[in-house]
Design an enzyme around this catalytic site. Structure first.
Site, PDB file in Angstrom:
ATOM      1  N   ALA A 196       9.166  -2.814   3.595  1.00  0.00           N
ATOM      2  CA  ALA A 196       8.776  -4.239   3.618  1.00  0.00           C
ATOM      3  C   ALA A 196       8.530  -4.701   5.047  1.00  0.00           C
ATOM      4  N   THR A 247       6.128   2.789  12.850  1.00  0.00           N
ATOM      5  CA  THR A 247       4.722   3.046  13.183  1.00  0.00           C
ATOM      6  C   THR A 247       4.583   3.709  14.552  1.00  0.00           C
ATOM      7  N   ASP A 248       3.472   4.396  14.749  1.00  0.00           N
ATOM      8  CA  ASP A 248       3.201   4.953  16.081  1.00  0.00           C
ATOM      9  C   ASP A 248       2.851   3.846  17.086  1.00  0.00           C
ATOM     10  N   GLU A 249       2.536   2.631  16.568  1.00  0.00           N
ATOM     11  CA  GLU A 249       2.124   1.541  17.472  1.00  0.00           C
ATOM     12  C   GLU A 249       3.252   1.093  18.404  1.00  0.00           C
ATOM     13  N   ASN A 277      -1.971   5.928  11.409  1.00  0.00           N
ATOM     14  CA  ASN A 277      -2.756   5.115  10.457  1.00  0.00           C
ATOM     15  C   ASN A 277      -2.938   5.802   9.109  1.00  0.00           C
ATOM     16  N   LYS A 294       8.081  -4.379  15.175  1.00  0.00           N
ATOM     17  CA  LYS A 294       8.497  -3.088  14.617  1.00  0.00           C
ATOM     18  C   LYS A 294       9.376  -2.343  15.618  1.00  0.00           C
ATOM     19  N   LEU A 324       6.495 -10.214  -2.769  1.00  0.00           N
ATOM     20  CA  LEU A 324       5.130 -10.501  -3.227  1.00  0.00           C
ATOM     21  C   LEU A 324       4.444 -11.504  -2.308  1.00  0.00           C
ATOM     22  N   LEU A 346      -9.050  -1.514   8.215  1.00  0.00           N
ATOM     23  CA  LEU A 346     -10.379  -0.984   8.568  1.00  0.00           C
ATOM     24  C   LEU A 346     -11.084  -0.239   7.421  1.00  0.00           C
ATOM     25  N   ASP A 348      13.193 -11.655  -1.122  1.00  0.00           N
ATOM     26  CA  ASP A 348      12.863 -11.545   0.303  1.00  0.00           C
ATOM     27  C   ASP A 348      13.938 -10.687   0.967  1.00  0.00           C
ATOM     28  N   TYR A 396       2.943  -7.658  16.205  1.00  0.00           N
ATOM     29  CA  TYR A 396       3.330  -6.758  15.107  1.00  0.00           C
ATOM     30  C   TYR A 396       4.113  -5.565  15.636  1.00  0.00           C
ATOM     31  N   PHE A 439       0.823  -1.226   0.000  1.00  0.00           N
ATOM     32  CA  PHE A 439       0.000   0.000   0.000  1.00  0.00           C
ATOM     33  C   PHE A 439       0.853   1.271   0.000  1.00  0.00           C
ATOM     34  N   ASP A 457     -13.698  -8.084  20.780  1.00  0.00           N
ATOM     35  CA  ASP A 457     -12.586  -7.135  20.676  1.00  0.00           C
ATOM     36  C   ASP A 457     -11.304  -7.845  20.243  1.00  0.00           C
TER      37      ASP A 457
HETATM   38  P1  NAD Z   1       1.481  -3.685   3.207  1.00  0.00           P
HETATM   39  O1  NAD Z   1       1.199  -4.916   3.983  1.00  0.00           O
HETATM   40  O2  NAD Z   1       0.428  -3.099   2.339  1.00  0.00           O
HETATM   41  O3  NAD Z   1       2.759  -3.950   2.272  1.00  0.00           O
HETATM   42  C1  NAD Z   1       3.894  -4.642   2.703  1.00  0.00           C
HETATM   43  C2  NAD Z   1       4.733  -4.990   1.475  1.00  0.00           C
HETATM   44  O4  NAD Z   1       5.929  -5.646   1.938  1.00  0.00           O
HETATM   45  C3  NAD Z   1       4.040  -5.978   0.505  1.00  0.00           C
HETATM   46  O5  NAD Z   1       4.240  -5.547  -0.822  1.00  0.00           O
HETATM   47  C4  NAD Z   1       4.758  -7.292   0.769  1.00  0.00           C
HETATM   48  O6  NAD Z   1       4.795  -8.145  -0.361  1.00  0.00           O
HETATM   49  C5  NAD Z   1       6.151  -6.804   1.150  1.00  0.00           C
HETATM   50  N1  NAD Z   1       6.893  -7.784   1.949  1.00  0.00           N
HETATM   51  C6  NAD Z   1       6.463  -8.449   3.042  1.00  0.00           C
HETATM   52  N2  NAD Z   1       7.423  -9.281   3.478  1.00  0.00           N
HETATM   53  C7  NAD Z   1       8.493  -9.123   2.650  1.00  0.00           C
HETATM   54  C8  NAD Z   1       9.790  -9.690   2.606  1.00  0.00           C
HETATM   55  N3  NAD Z   1      10.174 -10.622   3.470  1.00  0.00           N
HETATM   56  N4  NAD Z   1      10.636  -9.275   1.644  1.00  0.00           N
HETATM   57  C9  NAD Z   1      10.252  -8.346   0.728  1.00  0.00           C
HETATM   58  N5  NAD Z   1       9.035  -7.795   0.719  1.00  0.00           N
HETATM   59  C10 NAD Z   1       8.161  -8.171   1.672  1.00  0.00           C
HETATM   60  O7  NAD Z   1       2.005  -2.629   4.261  1.00  0.00           O
HETATM   61  P2  NAD Z   1       1.812  -1.046   4.316  1.00  0.00           P
HETATM   62  O8  NAD Z   1       0.557  -0.736   5.020  1.00  0.00           O
HETATM   63  O9  NAD Z   1       2.082  -0.463   2.990  1.00  0.00           O
HETATM   64  O10 NAD Z   1       3.009  -0.666   5.313  1.00  0.00           O
HETATM   65  C11 NAD Z   1       4.320  -0.453   4.818  1.00  0.00           C
HETATM   66  C12 NAD Z   1       5.258  -0.151   5.967  1.00  0.00           C
HETATM   67  O11 NAD Z   1       4.797   1.003   6.661  1.00  0.00           O
HETATM   68  C13 NAD Z   1       5.336  -1.259   7.004  1.00  0.00           C
HETATM   69  O12 NAD Z   1       6.669  -1.349   7.432  1.00  0.00           O
HETATM   70  C14 NAD Z   1       4.439  -0.782   8.130  1.00  0.00           C
HETATM   71  O13 NAD Z   1       4.885  -1.277   9.362  1.00  0.00           O
HETATM   72  C15 NAD Z   1       4.649   0.716   8.040  1.00  0.00           C
HETATM   73  N6  NAD Z   1       3.527   1.534   8.505  1.00  0.00           N
HETATM   74  C16 NAD Z   1       2.267   1.317   8.021  1.00  0.00           C
HETATM   75  C17 NAD Z   1       1.232   2.141   8.429  1.00  0.00           C
HETATM   76  C18 NAD Z   1      -0.175   1.972   7.895  1.00  0.00           C
HETATM   77  O14 NAD Z   1      -1.082   2.619   8.378  1.00  0.00           O
HETATM   78  N7  NAD Z   1      -0.402   1.121   6.892  1.00  0.00           N
HETATM   79  C19 NAD Z   1       1.480   3.177   9.342  1.00  0.00           C
HETATM   80  C20 NAD Z   1       2.775   3.359   9.823  1.00  0.00           C
HETATM   81  C21 NAD Z   1       3.786   2.539   9.391  1.00  0.00           C
HETATM   82  O1  DAU Z   2      -0.971   3.032  13.644  1.00  0.00           O
HETATM   83  C1  DAU Z   2      -0.261   2.602  12.507  1.00  0.00           C
HETATM   84  C2  DAU Z   2      -0.695   1.197  12.166  1.00  0.00           C
HETATM   85  O2  DAU Z   2      -1.992   1.288  11.585  1.00  0.00           O
HETATM   86  C3  DAU Z   2       0.270   0.482  11.222  1.00  0.00           C
HETATM   87  O3  DAU Z   2       1.497   0.317  11.860  1.00  0.00           O
HETATM   88  C4  DAU Z   2      -0.289  -0.887  10.804  1.00  0.00           C
HETATM   89  O4  DAU Z   2       0.563  -1.485   9.833  1.00  0.00           O
HETATM   90  C5  DAU Z   2      -1.668  -0.678  10.204  1.00  0.00           C
HETATM   91  O5  DAU Z   2      -2.233  -1.938   9.882  1.00  0.00           O
HETATM   92  C6  DAU Z   2      -2.565   0.074  11.186  1.00  0.00           C
HETATM   93  O6  DAU Z   2      -2.823  -0.754  12.349  1.00  0.00           O
HETATM   94  P1  DAU Z   2      -4.267  -0.792  13.046  1.00  0.00           P
HETATM   95  O7  DAU Z   2      -4.394  -2.035  13.814  1.00  0.00           O
HETATM   96  O8  DAU Z   2      -4.546   0.495  13.730  1.00  0.00           O
HETATM   97  O9  DAU Z   2      -5.155  -0.839  11.701  1.00  0.00           O
HETATM   98  P2  DAU Z   2      -6.461  -1.666  11.319  1.00  0.00           P
HETATM   99  O10 DAU Z   2      -6.952  -1.103  10.022  1.00  0.00           O
HETATM  100  O11 DAU Z   2      -6.254  -3.133  11.404  1.00  0.00           O
HETATM  101  O12 DAU Z   2      -7.484  -1.260  12.455  1.00  0.00           O
HETATM  102  C7  DAU Z   2      -7.813   0.104  12.716  1.00  0.00           C
HETATM  103  C8  DAU Z   2      -8.748   0.121  13.895  1.00  0.00           C
HETATM  104  O13 DAU Z   2     -10.000  -0.482  13.510  1.00  0.00           O
HETATM  105  C9  DAU Z   2      -8.261  -0.687  15.083  1.00  0.00           C
HETATM  106  O14 DAU Z   2      -8.634  -0.024  16.283  1.00  0.00           O
HETATM  107  C10 DAU Z   2      -9.002  -2.011  14.974  1.00  0.00           C
HETATM  108  C11 DAU Z   2     -10.307  -1.610  14.322  1.00  0.00           C
HETATM  109  N1  DAU Z   2     -10.914  -2.616  13.427  1.00  0.00           N
HETATM  110  C12 DAU Z   2     -10.168  -3.158  12.450  1.00  0.00           C
HETATM  111  C13 DAU Z   2     -10.699  -4.097  11.591  1.00  0.00           C
HETATM  112  C14 DAU Z   2      -9.845  -4.716  10.489  1.00  0.00           C
HETATM  113  C15 DAU Z   2     -12.267  -2.958  13.592  1.00  0.00           C
HETATM  114  O15 DAU Z   2     -12.957  -2.453  14.479  1.00  0.00           O
HETATM  115  N2  DAU Z   2     -12.794  -3.874  12.745  1.00  0.00           N
HETATM  116  C16 DAU Z   2     -12.071  -4.475  11.752  1.00  0.00           C
HETATM  117  O16 DAU Z   2     -12.619  -5.342  11.010  1.00  0.00           O
END
Ligand code: NAD
Ligand code: DAU
Length: 361
Positions: free
Chosen positions: A84, A136-138, A190, A165, A35, A201, A61, A161, A11, A292
């Protein structure tokens, strides 16, 4: 200059590659992605077409020592941007091992290779090089009713997770302090926007609401997340790459706290207005409160004042604008979502490339 982006078929990575190639015309991107289920090369179909001389894809990888070393040996890499990861909290609860493998060992492998390639004693110059860890902020755990995460907040992760991180952040820090590896960590809140995998979500709720399926909300729906439109995150990352101080970390947030319940209500209401009710009923009637998530953090909220004042960044897209654009994108791209839901997206890579690039780089 060569930029090694890992996880670029996911993403945020795919949004970032598109953004970077538009913004920095002299940059070439090597995208290394394994992938996994979350990686979809179709996310970058337009990029492949528009930038055939500036975008290269390698299926590998990040934990694979030989494959990563090979890339560093063959190219003078200037920036490494590590997206990744295994990224979904629910999956980490069901099966934590892959999170430890990829997020910790994979990051370690990238750090080791960057160190080897960039250390002055190897006859290479580390000036201009940068390792950017996308975190991440998590890692900070949960907040109560008040307060914000700052760069000085202690790490206190709740899920496998976020613990993985946090561990990788510590490794990045250690490589800076011990070996002088030029490295920066960003901790973002997020993200939402186009190409987000429909397990998260916002895309899950949009797609279920489009079809009239149940909208499962964990617990009481009062958990708070700080939402940022993905392009604002990309903009922040470019500022950090160009102006950030190695050894520092930067929080990035949308300054947009919303309860999960409110987010789902907005999606329901916007879809009702756009498309009319589904099955004769308003979409809010699809909202179902379910068990939950174990260890569910109550509230995240990020203090972004450091990046705002030091690097002159601020989020541009309001939640109202961002969610409207996101809903529009998912309505216009139902084929993208359906190809994920029916599994056919996995075929895209094989039909486009066969095994040509597999493991060979
Ligand atoms: P995503 O799951 O959409 O994408 C992850 C990508 O990494 C995929 O293309 C997957 O194929 C690749 N990948 C996984 N394992 C791999 C490996 N071993 N080698 C090479 N490639 C691999 O994730 P995203 O939501 O785009 O998040 C990207 C990064 O940003 C992550 O590190 C995540 O922790 C961080 N992040 C995400 C969010 C969020 O809200 N989505 C917020 C803060 C930080
Ligand atoms: O805060 C940054 C993080 O945000 C990233 O590091 C993670 O990679 C990313 O996945 C995201 O984590 P969250 O757990 O916050 O995201 P998620 O979309 O899974 O859930 C957002 C909120 O919604 C969380 O409080 C759980 C809730 N939720 C999620 C799903 C999938 C629901 O209530 N129902 C659902 O079906």
């Amino acid at each position: 200059m060569y930029v090694l982006v890992t996880g670029g078929c996911g993403f945020i990575g795919s949004n970032f590659i598109r953004f970077l190639l538009e913004r920095k015309r002299k940059t070439k991107v090597i995208n290394v992605d394994k992938l996994t289920y979350a990686g979809n090369p179709a996310n970058l179909e337009d990029v492949e077409k528009n930038h055939p001389d500036r975008y290269y894809f390698i299926k590998a990888d990040i934990s694979d020592k030989k494959a990563i070393r090979n890339i560093f040996d063959r190219h003078e890499i200037d920036w490494v941007i590590n997206f990744a990861a295994e990224s979904h909290v629910d999956r980490s609860i069901l099966g934590p091992e892959i999170f430890i493998q990829v997020n910790i060992f994979g990051t370690f492998n990238l750090l080791e290779n960057s160190r080897r390639a960039w250390q002055p004693e190897n006859g290479k110059e580390s000036r201009g090089k940068l390792f950017l860890q996308i975190s991440t902020d998590e890692v900070y755990g949960t907040l109560g009713e008040s307060g914000l995460f700052t760069e000085r907040s202690p790490y206190d992760p709740s899920s496998p997770y976020s613990a993985s991180k946090a561990a990788s952040d510590h490794l990045v820090n250690a490589y800076f302090r011990t070996y002088g590896l030029p490295a920066i960590i960003t901790n973002c809140s997020n993200n939402y926007g186009p190409y987000q995998f429909p397990e998260k979500l916002i895309p899950l709720m949009i797609n279920n609401a489009l079809k009239g399926d149940d909208l499962p909300i964990y617990g009481d729906g009062e958990n708070v997340r700080d939402w940022i439109y993905v392009e604002d995150h990309c903009e922040a990352l470019l500022k950090v790459l160009e102006m950030g101080v190695p050894g520092d970390k930067y929080n990035i947030g949308g300054s947009c706290e919303k309860k999960n319940r409110e987010v789902v209500e907005v999606i329901c209401d916007q879809l009702d207005r756009k498309l009319g009710p589904v099955g004769g009923r308003p979409r809010r009637s699809l909202m179902k409160y379910v068990a939950d998530r174990p260890g569910h953090d109550r509230r995240y909220a990020v203090d972004s004042s450091k990046i705002m004042t030091e690097l002159d960044w601020s989020p541009k897209v309001s939640f109202d604008e961002g969610i409207a654009m996101t809903i529009e994108w998912y309505i216009d791209n139902t084929e993208w979502t359906e190809s994920i839901l029916d599994g056919s997206y996995m075929e895209y890579y094989r039909t486009q490339y066969g095994e040509r690039l597999d493991g060979k780089g």
